[in-house]
Enzyme design. Structure first.
Site, mmCIF file in Angstrom:
data_model
loop_
_atom_site.group_PDB
_atom_site.id
_atom_site.type_symbol
_atom_site.label_atom_id
_atom_site.label_comp_id
_atom_site.label_asym_id
_atom_site.label_seq_id
_atom_site.Cartn_x
_atom_site.Cartn_y
_atom_site.Cartn_z
ATOM 1 N N HIS A 97 12.245 -17.145 -0.575
ATOM 2 C CA HIS A 97 12.742 -17.888 0.583
ATOM 3 C C HIS A 97 12.835 -19.359 0.201
ATOM 4 O O HIS A 97 11.886 -19.909 -0.356
ATOM 5 C CB HIS A 97 11.798 -17.703 1.773
ATOM 6 C CG HIS A 97 12.405 -18.107 3.078
ATOM 7 N ND1 HIS A 97 12.654 -19.419 3.399
ATOM 8 C CD2 HIS A 97 12.839 -17.366 4.132
ATOM 9 C CE1 HIS A 97 13.212 -19.465 4.609
ATOM 10 N NE2 HIS A 97 13.326 -18.237 5.077
ATOM 11 N N GLN A 142 13.142 -11.374 -2.797
ATOM 12 C CA GLN A 142 13.738 -12.579 -2.232
ATOM 13 C C GLN A 142 12.752 -13.741 -2.272
ATOM 14 O O GLN A 142 11.607 -13.608 -1.839
ATOM 15 C CB GLN A 142 14.131 -12.316 -0.783
ATOM 16 C CG GLN A 142 14.694 -13.553 -0.094
ATOM 17 C CD GLN A 142 15.451 -13.196 1.171
ATOM 18 O OE1 GLN A 142 14.853 -13.011 2.221
ATOM 19 N NE2 GLN A 142 16.753 -13.048 1.048
ATOM 20 N N LEU A 167 5.714 -20.018 5.530
ATOM 21 C CA LEU A 167 7.158 -19.976 5.783
ATOM 22 C C LEU A 167 7.612 -21.024 6.798
ATOM 23 O O LEU A 167 6.966 -21.268 7.804
ATOM 24 C CB LEU A 167 7.520 -18.584 6.315
ATOM 25 C CG LEU A 167 8.962 -18.380 6.774
ATOM 26 C CD1 LEU A 167 9.916 -18.416 5.608
ATOM 27 C CD2 LEU A 167 9.106 -17.059 7.514
ATOM 28 N N ASP A 179 0.814 -1.220 0.000
ATOM 29 C CA ASP A 179 0.000 0.000 0.000
ATOM 30 C C ASP A 179 0.847 1.270 0.000
ATOM 31 O O ASP A 179 0.539 2.234 -0.697
ATOM 32 C CB ASP A 179 -0.963 -0.013 1.191
ATOM 33 C CG ASP A 179 -1.940 -1.177 1.132
ATOM 34 O OD1 ASP A 179 -2.374 -1.513 0.019
ATOM 35 O OD2 ASP A 179 -2.248 -1.761 2.176
ATOM 36 N N GLU A 188 14.509 -20.238 8.320
ATOM 37 C CA GLU A 188 15.894 -20.613 8.046
ATOM 38 C C GLU A 188 16.544 -21.158 9.320
ATOM 39 O O GLU A 188 17.522 -21.887 9.270
ATOM 40 C CB GLU A 188 16.628 -19.350 7.584
ATOM 41 C CG GLU A 188 18.038 -19.540 7.110
ATOM 42 C CD GLU A 188 18.530 -18.285 6.398
ATOM 43 O OE1 GLU A 188 17.884 -17.840 5.441
ATOM 44 O OE2 GLU A 188 19.556 -17.741 6.818
ATOM 45 N N ARG A 196 20.282 -16.795 0.882
ATOM 46 C CA ARG A 196 18.982 -17.340 0.488
ATOM 47 C C ARG A 196 18.829 -17.438 -1.026
ATOM 48 O O ARG A 196 18.233 -18.383 -1.538
ATOM 49 C CB ARG A 196 17.861 -16.473 1.049
ATOM 50 C CG ARG A 196 17.651 -16.701 2.514
ATOM 51 C CD ARG A 196 16.536 -15.838 3.066
ATOM 52 N NE ARG A 196 16.368 -16.118 4.487
ATOM 53 C CZ ARG A 196 15.571 -15.431 5.292
ATOM 54 N NH1 ARG A 196 14.885 -14.401 4.820
ATOM 55 N NH2 ARG A 196 15.469 -15.757 6.565
#
Lengths: 115, 234, 590
Positions: free
Chosen positions: C245, C243, C255, C224, C258, C289
Site C-alpha cells: 500500500h 500488494q 495504514l 493460518d 487511499e 496502488r
C-alpha cells in the site's frame, strides 16, 4: 428488561422521576424554612407554632414529609441493591427501612395535626 | 530503564495473583505500552495479553495502566508513565482468566441484551434505505465503539451490578439504534430499558467518558435514552 | 486420541472477519448447524481496520454508473490475470450485497439526497477507462471496515449464529479420499484441543501480512488458513502477488487510506513536487496502488525522499481543511496524530509503501469451492473445503487489487459460499469419516510443539523470517536476491521445525498460539518466495528488475504452488465472462 418487585414505582423511569420531583419539593421546602428563619431573627415558640397552625403550611409540610419518605426509599433501596448481594440480608434490611420510614411518616403527621 | 510492574496470574500454577517487576530498556524511545509488553514477552513467553490491530480500532488490548483504563497500543509511555514506573493490571471488575486477560462474558452479554442490530419491519427497498446526512450525523459518536470494555469496567455501577446494569458500552449502542432513523423498534427497545437497573443505575459518574480511547461519550447517550423514556411514558 | 472431545457441525467457518461472518450469516439464516471458529472475538478481526470503503457500482455518486465499468477497472487493475468470470460475478452481484449491508444497518455516510456516499479511489474510471475518474467507493467516513464488521457481527447475533470465539484452528482433517472433513482446533481459554467435524469447512482466515517486517496488517494476520491448506497438500495460487500500500505511516506501518487521495490529498517528495504527475499523468495520485508504490520507491531511490534519511515521502492533506478532514477522514486524523505525531490539518503525513494485501490464496471458483489440479492440469474440486475473502484467490484481484475491492470481495464471495454450501448440504453431503490416523496426522504439529524440549525461540525466528521477506521479496525483486531469500527460508524452515515452546501451560497460552502461527508464516513465506522466483516477468504488484516487462506469451497465467514438491505450475486465467465481452489484455497505463 430486569424485573424486580421491591423498587418504589415498579419502573426505573418512575423511580427516577419520583427521585427528581421529590428532590425539588424538598429543596423548595428547605429554602422556605431557611428564609423564614433568616427573616425572623428573634423567633419565639408562638410565632413558630403559629406558622404550623396554618393549613397551607401543614399541607406543605406533609408534602415534604411524603417526598422525604419516597426519596429515602428510592435512594436506600438502590444502596441496598448495590451493596447487599445476599437476598435474605437485603430483604431484611429493606423491610427495616420501610418500617422506619413508615414510623417517621406517621409520627410526622401526628406532630403536624396532633397539636 | 523503565520499571514495569505487571499483574500475574496463571490459574494452573498460582493460588493467588501477584505483581511481578520487570526492567525494560526502551532505549529512550517513546514506545506504546503494547510495545513494552511485546519486549517483555520476548523474554518471558508466559506473559498473556490480548492484542490484534495494534492501532486502536479492534479493542483487544484494553487494560488498566497506572490506574486508568485504556488501549495499550495507542497509549504512549510519555502519556502514562509516572516517576519512571508503569503498573499494568487487567481491566477491573471482570474475572481474570490469566495475567492481563479477563473474561469478557458479562460485558458481551449486556451488549447482546440491547439487541444491537437494526430492526425495521417495513419491506426493504430495491436499493438502500434513504437517510439524510443530518439523520446520519446523529450516529456519529455512537457507532465508532470498538467494544474494548474500558468504559464499562471503569464504571462503579457496572462493578456492582454487571448482571443487571447494561453499562456504558451497551447503552451507547442501545442509543445508536434508538437514534437511527432507519430503526422502527424504538418502542420495544425503550420498554426493555425502563426498569430500575438497565439504564437507571447510571449515576453520572462519567468515568466512562474519561477513559474512552475513542473519545466517545456514553453518559450523554444515557441522558438521551432517559429523555426518550420520559417522552415515551408521559 | 480417543479421549479427545469432538464437536459436529454442518458447516464450520474458520475466521470471524468480514467474509467468514457473511458466509455464516447466510448459513445461520438457512437453519444449518453452523459455527464460526475465530481466534479472536469477531470484531477484533482485521476487517475492522479497513478504512476507505467498499467499491461498488451502486450508481449513487453517478446515476449512470455501470458495474461493467467497475469490472473493466478491476480486470485492468489486476493486470489481466484476474479471472473475468469472477470479476463479472463480483461487480454485478456487488450492488445487491452492498444494499443488503445497508439494510442490515451499516451506517454509511450519505449524500444530500439520502443515498450512500461514494468517493473516488485509485484505478476507477467511467466508460471503460475513457470517461475520466469515477467515484465508486461507498464509505462510512473512514471507518468502513469497522462499520461493516460490526454490522455483520450484529446480524449474526440476530440470527443466533454459534460462535467459538478465541478458538484456534490448528490443522485440517482429511479423510482417506482426500476430502476435508473438519479440523483440529484449540480452545485458547483452556488449551483444550478438540476435533471439529463438519461437512463443509470454510477457510475465511484472511491475509498474512505478518510475513513482512513492515506491514499495515494486524498482528493476527498470520495466514493460518493458507498454512493449514498447504500442510494438507493443497496448491496455492498467485502467492507472489503481494500488494504494497502506498501510504503506510513511516515507522509504524499503520495504514492511511487511499481515500485521503480520493478526497484530494496528494503525495510530494522532498522538493515539494507532486511527483505522481510524472509517473501517471492522467490518474496521478489515483493510479493503481502498485504503480503509486513503485513511483514512491523510485523517488526515494533517486534521492528525492523526505526526512533525515530520505527514506519516505509526504502525503499532503492540509489543503483539504479541517472540516473535510473532520467529516470524511476523522480516523486518519486520529491515527496520524498518534503514530506520526503529525496533525494532517497542519502538516503532511510521512508515508512509505507497506505490505498490505495478499492477492493470492486458496484457488476457488465463484462458489468458494477450493480447486486443485489433477495430473493433466485440469481443475478439480476439493471435497468439503471452501475459502473466501483474502484467504481465497477467486481470482478477482489478479496481480494487483484495486482499493475498496477487498471489502466487496469478502461480502460477495462470503455470501456466495454461504448460498452454495446451503444448497450442497440440502442435496446431501456424504464424506467418509476421518479415521484415527487421519486425526493424528492433523495433530502432528501441535504435538511437536508440546513435546519440544529445547531450541530457538519463536519471536527471534519470526523476526528473521520477516526480515528475509522484507529484504528479498519487497516492492522491487530480482533473481539473485530472491535465490538468496529462498535459500535462507529453506534453512529457516528446518530451524523452525526444531524450535522451542517453553510454556506448556493450557490456560490462555498465547505463546503456543504464536508458535503455531509461526508455522503458518513459514508456509506462506515459502510459497510466496518460490512463486515469486518462478514468475519471470513484471506484472501488477510483482515487479522484477531483471524482467521489467509483462510477458503475456508465457505468463498470462495464474501461478500455482504445490507444497508437496515445492514446484510452481501454471493455471489458465478465465477470459470467458458470461454476459459481457471479455476484456483483451492491453498495455496498462494510468
Amino acid at each position: 428488561m430486569v424485573t424486580n418487585i421491591t423498587n418504589f414505582g415498579r419502573s426505573g423511569l418512575s423511580d427516577w422521576l419520583i427521585q427528581r420531583v421529590s428532590a425539588i419539593i424538598l429543596a423548595v421546602y428547605t429554602l422556605f424554612i431557611v428564609l423564614y428563619l433568616l427573616f425572623n431573627p428573634g423567633l419565639d415558640y408562638a410565632t413558630w407554632s403559629g406558622l404550623f397552625a396554618q393549613t397551607w403550611m401543614r399541607i406543605f409540610s406533609l408534602l415534604a414529609f411524603v417526598s422525604l419518605a419516597a426519596h429515602a426509599w428510592v435512594g436506600l433501596w438502590t444502596v441496598t441493591t448495590d451493596y447487599l448481594k445476599p437476598t435474605g440480608i437485603r430483604v431484611g434490611v429493606q423491610t427495616l427501612i420501610i418500617l422506619a420510614i413508615f414510623v417517621f411518616l406517621v409520627w410526622g403527621i401526628q406532630i403536624l395535626w396532633g397539636a | 530503564m523503565l520499571q514495569v510492574s505487571i499483574y500475574r496470574y496463571n490459574p494452573e500454577t498460582d493460588s493467588a495473583p501477584y505483581m511481578q517487576e520487570f526492567q525494560v530498556d526502551t532505549q529512550g524511545r517513546d514506545l506504546m505500552v503494547l510495545n513494552v509488553l511485546e519486549l517483555i514477552k520476548e523474554g518471558d513467553s508466559t506473559m498473556a495479553y490480548r492484542r490484534s490491530c495494534r492501532e486502536g480500532v479492534c479493542g483487544s488490548d484494553g487494560m488498566n495502566m497506572n490506574g486508568k483504563n485504556g488501549l495499550a497500543c495507542i497509549t504512549p509511555l510519555s502519556e502514562v508513565v509516572k516517576n519512571g514506573k508503569l503498573t499494568l493490571r487487567p481491566l477491573p471488575g471482570l474475572p481474570v482468566i490469566r495475567d492481563l486477560v479477563v473474561d469478557m462474558g458479562l460485558f458481551y452479554k449486556q451488549y447482546e441484551r440491547i439487541q444491537p442490530y437494526l430492526q425495521n419491519d417495513e419491506p426493504a427497498p430495491a436499493i438502500e434505505r434513504l437517510q439524510s446526512p443530518e439523520d446520519r450525523d446523529k450516529l456519529d459518536g455512537l457507532y465508532e465503539c470498538i467494544l474494548c470494555a474500558c468504559c464499562s469496567t471503569a464504571c462503579p455501577s457496572f462493578w456492582w451490578n454487571p448482571d443487571k446494569f447494561v453499562g456504558p458500552a451497551g447503552l451507547l449502542q442501545a442509543y445508536r439504534f434508538l437514534a437511527d432513523s432507519r430503526d422502527t423498534a424504538t418502542r420495544e427497545r425503550l420498554s426493555e430499558l425502563e426498569d430500575p437497573f438497565s439504564v437507571f443505575r447510571c449515576r453520572g459518574i462519567m468515568n466512562c467518558v474519561a477513559v474512552c480511547p475513542k473519545g466517545l461519550n456514553p453518559t450523554r447517550a444515557i441522558g438521551k435514552i432517559r429523555e426518550m423514556l420520559l417522552a415515551n411514558a408521559t | 486420541m480417543s479421549n479427545m472431545r469432538s464437536l459436529s457441525f454442518d458447516a464450520i467457518i474458520i475466521g470471524g472477519g468480514g467474509s467468514g461472518l457473511r458466509a455464516a450469516l447466510e448459513l445461520a439464516k438457512s437453519g444449518k448447524k453452523t459455527a464460526v471458529l475465530s481466534k479472536v472475538f469477531p470484531t477484533r478481526s482485521h476487517t475492522v481496520s479497513a478504512q476507505g470503503g467498499i467499491t461498488c457500482a451502486i450508481a449513487s455518486a453517478d446515476p449512470n454508473d455501470d458495474w461493467r465499468w467497475h469490472m473493466y477497472d478491476t480486470v485492468k487493475g489486476g493486470d489481466y490475470i484476474a479471472d473475468q468470470d469472477a470479476a463479472e460475478y463480483m461487480c454485478s452481484e456487488g450492488p445487491k450485497a452492498v444494499f443488503e449491508l445497508e439494510h442490515m444497518g451499516l451506517p454509511f455516510s450519505r449524500f444530500d439526497n439520502g443515498r450512500i456516499y461514494q468517493r473516488p479511489f485509485g484505478g476507477q474510471s467511467k466508460n471503460f477507462g475513457t470517461g475520466g475518474q469515477a467515484a465508486r467507493t461507498c464509505a462510512a467516513a473512514d471507518r468502513t471496515g469497522h462499520a461493516l464488521l460490526h454490522t455483520l457481527y450484529q446480524n449474526n447475533l440476530k440470527n443466533n449464529t454459534t460462535f467459538l470465539n478465541e478458538w484456534y484452528a490448528i490443522d485440517l482433517v482429511k479423510n482417506a479420499n482426500g476430502d476435508v472433513v473438519g479440523c483440529i482446533a484449540m480452545d485458547i481459554e483452556t488449551g483444550e484441543v478438540v476435533h471439529v467435524k463438519s461437512k463443509a469447512t470454510v477457510l475465511a482466515t484472511g491475509g498474512s501480512g505478518r510475513i513482512y517486517a513492515s506491514t499495515t496488517n494486524a498482528l493476527i494476520n498470520t495466514g493460518d488458513g493458507i498454512g493449514m491448506a498447504l500442510r494438507a497438500g493443497f496448491p496455492m495460487q498467485d502467492m507472489e502477488m503481494w500488494q504494497f500500500h502506498p501510504t503506510g505511516i513511516y515507522g509504524a506501518g499503520v495504514l492511511v487510506t487511499e481515500g485521503c487521495r480520493g478526497e484530494g490529498g496528494y503525495l510530494v517528495n522532498k522538493d515539494g513536487e507532486r511527483f505522481m504527475e510524472r509517473y501517471a499523468p492522467n490518474a496521478k495520485d489515483l493510479a493503481g496502488r502498485d504503480v503509486v508504490a513503485r513511483s514512491m520507491v523510485m523517488e526515494i531511490l533517486e534521492g528525492r525522499g523526505c526526512g533525515e534519511h530520505g527514506d519516505h515521502v509526504y502525503l499532503k492533506l492540509d489543503h483539504l481543511g479541517e472540516e473535510v478532514l473532520g467529516k470524511r477522514l476523522p480516523g486518519i486524523v486520529e491515527l496520524s496524530k498518534t503514530f506520526a505525531h503529525a496533525d494532517p490539518a497542519k502538516e503532511p503525513i510521512p508515508v512509505v509503501p507497506t505490505c498490505h494485501y495478499m492477492m493470492g490464496g486458496v484457488p476457488t471458483n465463484v462458489h468458494g469451492q477450493a480447486i486443485m489440479t489433477d495430473a493433466d492440469g485440469k481443475d478439480s474440486i476439493v471435497g468439503g473445503l471452501y475459502a473466501c475473502g483474502e484467504a481465497a484467490c477467486v481470482s478477482v484481484h489478479g496481480a494487483n487489487r484495486l482499493g475498496g475491492n477487498s471489502l466487496l470481495d469478502l461480502v460477495v464471495f462470503g455470501r456466495a459460499a454461504g448460498i452454495f454450501i446451503e444448497s450442497a448440504l440440502n442435496e446431501g453431503v456424504d464424506y467418509l469419516e476421518a479415521s484415527e490416523s487421519d486425526v493424528d496426522a492433523a495433530m502432528k504439529r501441535v504435538t511437536r510443539w508440546n513435546e519440544s524440549q529445547g531450541g530457538e525461540s519463536v519471536p527471534a525466528l519470526r523476526a528473521e523470517l520477516q526480515g528475509i521477506m522484507q529484504n528479498s521479496f519487497g516492492v522491487f525483486r530480482e533473481e539473485e536476491n530472491m535465490q538468496k531469500g529462498v535459500g535462507q527460508l529453506a534453512e529457516l524452515r528446518s530451524r523452525i521445525a526444531n524450535a522451542h515452546l517453553p510454556d506448556k501451560s493450557g490456560a490462555f497460552n498465547t505463546a503456543r498460539v504464536e508458535a503455531l502461527e509461526l508455522d503458518n508464516l513459514m508456509e506462506v513465506a515459502e510459497a510466496t518466495a518460490i512463486a515469486a522466483l518462478e514468475r519471470k516477468e513484471s506484472r501488477g504488484a510483482h515487479c522484477r528488475y531483471d524482467y521489467p516487462d509483462r510477458d503475456d506469451v508465457n505468463w498470462l497465467k495464474h501461478s500455482l504452488y504445490f507444497p508437496a514438491d515445492k514446484k510452481v505450475g501454471k493455471r489458465d486465467v478465465n477470459f470467458a465472462p458470461k454476459t459481457v465481452d471479455m476484456f483483451e489484455p492491453k498495455v496498462r497505463t494510468y
